[in-house]
Design a protein around this motif. Structure first.
Motif, PDB file in Angstrom:
ATOM      1  N   ALA A   8     -22.542 -15.070  -8.381  1.00  0.00           N
ATOM      2  CA  ALA A   8     -23.042 -16.136  -9.370  1.00  0.00           C
ATOM      3  C   ALA A   8     -21.764 -17.137  -9.294  1.00  0.00           C
ATOM      4  N   ARG A   9     -20.593 -17.057  -9.429  1.00  0.00           N
ATOM      5  CA  ARG A   9     -19.839 -18.068  -9.218  1.00  0.00           C
ATOM      6  C   ARG A   9     -20.352 -19.417  -8.127  1.00  0.00           C
ATOM      7  N   PHE A  10     -20.300 -18.958  -6.661  1.00  0.00           N
ATOM      8  CA  PHE A  10     -19.935 -19.535  -6.489  1.00  0.00           C
ATOM      9  C   PHE A  10     -21.382 -20.686  -5.990  1.00  0.00           C
ATOM     10  N   ALA A  11     -22.424 -19.377  -6.764  1.00  0.00           N
ATOM     11  CA  ALA A  11     -24.075 -20.149  -6.786  1.00  0.00           C
ATOM     12  C   ALA A  11     -23.608 -21.102  -8.409  1.00  0.00           C
ATOM     13  N   SER A  12     -22.500 -21.315  -8.998  1.00  0.00           N
ATOM     14  CA  SER A  12     -22.583 -22.386 -10.313  1.00  0.00           C
ATOM     15  C   SER A  12     -21.327 -23.347  -9.935  1.00  0.00           C
ATOM     16  N   GLY A  13     -20.809 -23.051  -8.394  1.00  0.00           N
ATOM     17  CA  GLY A  13     -20.138 -24.144  -8.276  1.00  0.00           C
ATOM     18  C   GLY A  13     -18.217 -24.196  -8.051  1.00  0.00           C
ATOM     19  N   ALA A  14     -18.322 -22.778  -8.415  1.00  0.00           N
ATOM     20  CA  ALA A  14     -17.018 -22.350  -8.469  1.00  0.00           C
ATOM     21  C   ALA A  14     -15.805 -22.927  -7.225  1.00  0.00           C
ATOM     22  N   LEU A  23      -1.496  -8.091  -7.196  1.00  0.00           N
ATOM     23  CA  LEU A  23      -1.374  -9.418  -6.199  1.00  0.00           C
ATOM     24  C   LEU A  23      -0.732 -10.668  -5.778  1.00  0.00           C
ATOM     25  N   THR A  24       0.295 -11.112  -5.316  1.00  0.00           N
ATOM     26  CA  THR A  24       0.453 -12.641  -5.727  1.00  0.00           C
ATOM     27  C   THR A  24      -0.222 -13.891  -5.664  1.00  0.00           C
ATOM     28  N   ASP A  25      -0.203 -14.482  -6.415  1.00  0.00           N
ATOM     29  CA  ASP A  25      -1.093 -16.198  -6.074  1.00  0.00           C
ATOM     30  C   ASP A  25      -1.053 -15.971  -5.288  1.00  0.00           C
ATOM     31  N   THR A  26      -0.578 -16.183  -4.066  1.00  0.00           N
ATOM     32  CA  THR A  26      -0.700 -16.210  -2.789  1.00  0.00           C
ATOM     33  C   THR A  26      -1.827 -15.965  -1.691  1.00  0.00           C
ATOM     34  N   GLU A  27      -1.423 -14.296  -1.911  1.00  0.00           N
ATOM     35  CA  GLU A  27      -2.073 -13.616  -1.381  1.00  0.00           C
ATOM     36  C   GLU A  27      -3.614 -13.716  -2.045  1.00  0.00           C
ATOM     37  N   ILE A  28      -3.618 -13.819  -2.753  1.00  0.00           N
ATOM     38  CA  ILE A  28      -5.390 -13.842  -3.675  1.00  0.00           C
ATOM     39  C   ILE A  28      -6.070 -15.598  -3.426  1.00  0.00           C
ATOM     40  N   ALA A  29      -4.783 -16.636  -3.162  1.00  0.00           N
ATOM     41  CA  ALA A  29      -5.456 -17.744  -3.287  1.00  0.00           C
ATOM     42  C   ALA A  29      -5.913 -18.197  -1.624  1.00  0.00           C
ATOM     43  N   THR A  30      -5.448 -17.090  -0.876  1.00  0.00           N
ATOM     44  CA  THR A  30      -5.590 -16.997   0.818  1.00  0.00           C
ATOM     45  C   THR A  30      -7.652 -16.617   0.155  1.00  0.00           C
ATOM     46  N   PHE A  31      -7.781 -15.271   0.179  1.00  0.00           N
ATOM     47  CA  PHE A  31      -9.341 -14.906   0.312  1.00  0.00           C
ATOM     48  C   PHE A  31      -9.768 -16.131   0.093  1.00  0.00           C
ATOM     49  N   ALA A  32      -9.909 -17.034  -1.546  1.00  0.00           N
ATOM     50  CA  ALA A  32     -10.598 -17.032  -2.071  1.00  0.00           C
ATOM     51  C   ALA A  32     -10.354 -18.594  -1.869  1.00  0.00           C
ATOM     52  N   VAL A  33     -10.008 -19.566  -1.022  1.00  0.00           N
ATOM     53  CA  VAL A  33     -10.260 -20.387   0.273  1.00  0.00           C
ATOM     54  C   VAL A  33     -11.177 -20.263   1.161  1.00  0.00           C
ATOM     55  N   ARG A  34     -10.317 -19.177   2.052  1.00  0.00           N
ATOM     56  CA  ARG A  34     -11.476 -18.499   3.366  1.00  0.00           C
ATOM     57  C   ARG A  34     -13.145 -18.486   2.175  1.00  0.00           C
ATOM     58  N   THR A  35     -13.013 -17.846   1.280  1.00  0.00           N
ATOM     59  CA  THR A  35     -14.873 -17.521   0.146  1.00  0.00           C
ATOM     60  C   THR A  35     -15.583 -18.370   0.544  1.00  0.00           C
ATOM     61  N   VAL A  36     -14.897 -19.328  -0.909  1.00  0.00           N
ATOM     62  CA  VAL A  36     -15.081 -20.541  -0.883  1.00  0.00           C
ATOM     63  C   VAL A  36     -15.377 -21.065  -0.252  1.00  0.00           C
ATOM     64  N   ALA A  37     -14.354 -21.466   1.114  1.00  0.00           N
ATOM     65  CA  ALA A  37     -14.701 -22.479   2.172  1.00  0.00           C
ATOM     66  C   ALA A  37     -16.956 -21.584   3.143  1.00  0.00           C
ATOM     67  N   TRP A  38     -16.841 -20.117   2.806  1.00  0.00           N
ATOM     68  CA  TRP A  38     -17.675 -19.821   3.453  1.00  0.00           C
ATOM     69  C   TRP A  38     -18.835 -20.160   2.757  1.00  0.00           C
ATOM     70  N   TRP A  39     -18.717 -19.737   1.697  1.00  0.00           N
ATOM     71  CA  TRP A  39     -19.876 -19.953   0.825  1.00  0.00           C
ATOM     72  C   TRP A  39     -20.210 -21.718   0.985  1.00  0.00           C
ATOM     73  N   GLN A  40     -19.772 -22.713   0.915  1.00  0.00           N
ATOM     74  CA  GLN A  40     -19.991 -23.900   0.906  1.00  0.00           C
ATOM     75  C   GLN A  40     -20.939 -24.457   2.354  1.00  0.00           C
ATOM     76  N   ASP A  41     -19.876 -23.282   3.512  1.00  0.00           N
ATOM     77  CA  ASP A  41     -21.051 -23.621   4.910  1.00  0.00           C
ATOM     78  C   ASP A  41     -22.501 -23.593   4.674  1.00  0.00           C
ATOM     79  N   GLU A  42     -21.914 -22.453   4.199  1.00  0.00           N
ATOM     80  CA  GLU A  42     -23.768 -20.891   4.405  1.00  0.00           C
ATOM     81  C   GLU A  42     -24.732 -22.295   3.241  1.00  0.00           C
ATOM     82  N   GLU A  43     -23.919 -22.911   1.722  1.00  0.00           N
ATOM     83  CA  GLU A  43     -24.372 -23.382   1.267  1.00  0.00           C
ATOM     84  C   GLU A  43     -25.070 -25.182   2.250  1.00  0.00           C
ATOM     85  N   SER A  44     -24.492 -25.762   3.415  1.00  0.00           N
ATOM     86  CA  SER A  44     -24.715 -26.664   3.929  1.00  0.00           C
ATOM     87  C   SER A  44     -25.448 -26.969   4.459  1.00  0.00           C
ATOM     88  N   ARG A  45     -25.263 -25.690   5.696  1.00  0.00           N
ATOM     89  CA  ARG A  45     -26.275 -24.665   6.524  1.00  0.00           C
ATOM     90  C   ARG A  45     -27.951 -24.481   5.651  1.00  0.00           C
TER      91      ARG A  45
END
Length: 81
Positions: free
Chosen positions: A29-35, A56-78
């Motif tokens: 839902a967050r991805f779909a709303s442009g998070a 967890l450290t902010d780095t651990e969470i941020a690393t995962f967040a960057v990966r998932t947001v990039a995945w979503w944006q890639d899926e959206e562009s496709r």
């Protein structure tokens, strides 16, 4: 991706794949709303600390967040191509 990240470390011992299902709907839902990455980091930090009782450290969470947001944006562009 959540199962691969396995931030609570149950993957080696748990044969199911539903441990992180409580995060799927809210994340999508967050991805779909442009998070952005910061939005996802904030959500995950709250859930990991509040629901799972872990810190967890902010780095651990941020690393995962960057990966998932990039995945979503890639899926959206496709899907719009």
């Amino acid at each position: 991706m959540l199962n691969e990240w396995d931030f609570i470390g149950v993957g080696k011992f748990y044969t199911g794949d539903d441990e992180y299902d409580c995060l799927l709907g809210p994340l999508l839902a967050r991805f779909a709303s442009g998070a952005n990455v910061d939005d996802v980091v904030g959500f995950l930090r709250e859930e990991i600390e509040g629901h799972f009782g872990l810190e967890l450290t902010d780095t651990e969470i941020a690393t995962f967040a960057v990966r998932t947001v990039a995945w979503w944006q890639d899926e959206e562009s496709r899907s719009t191509a």
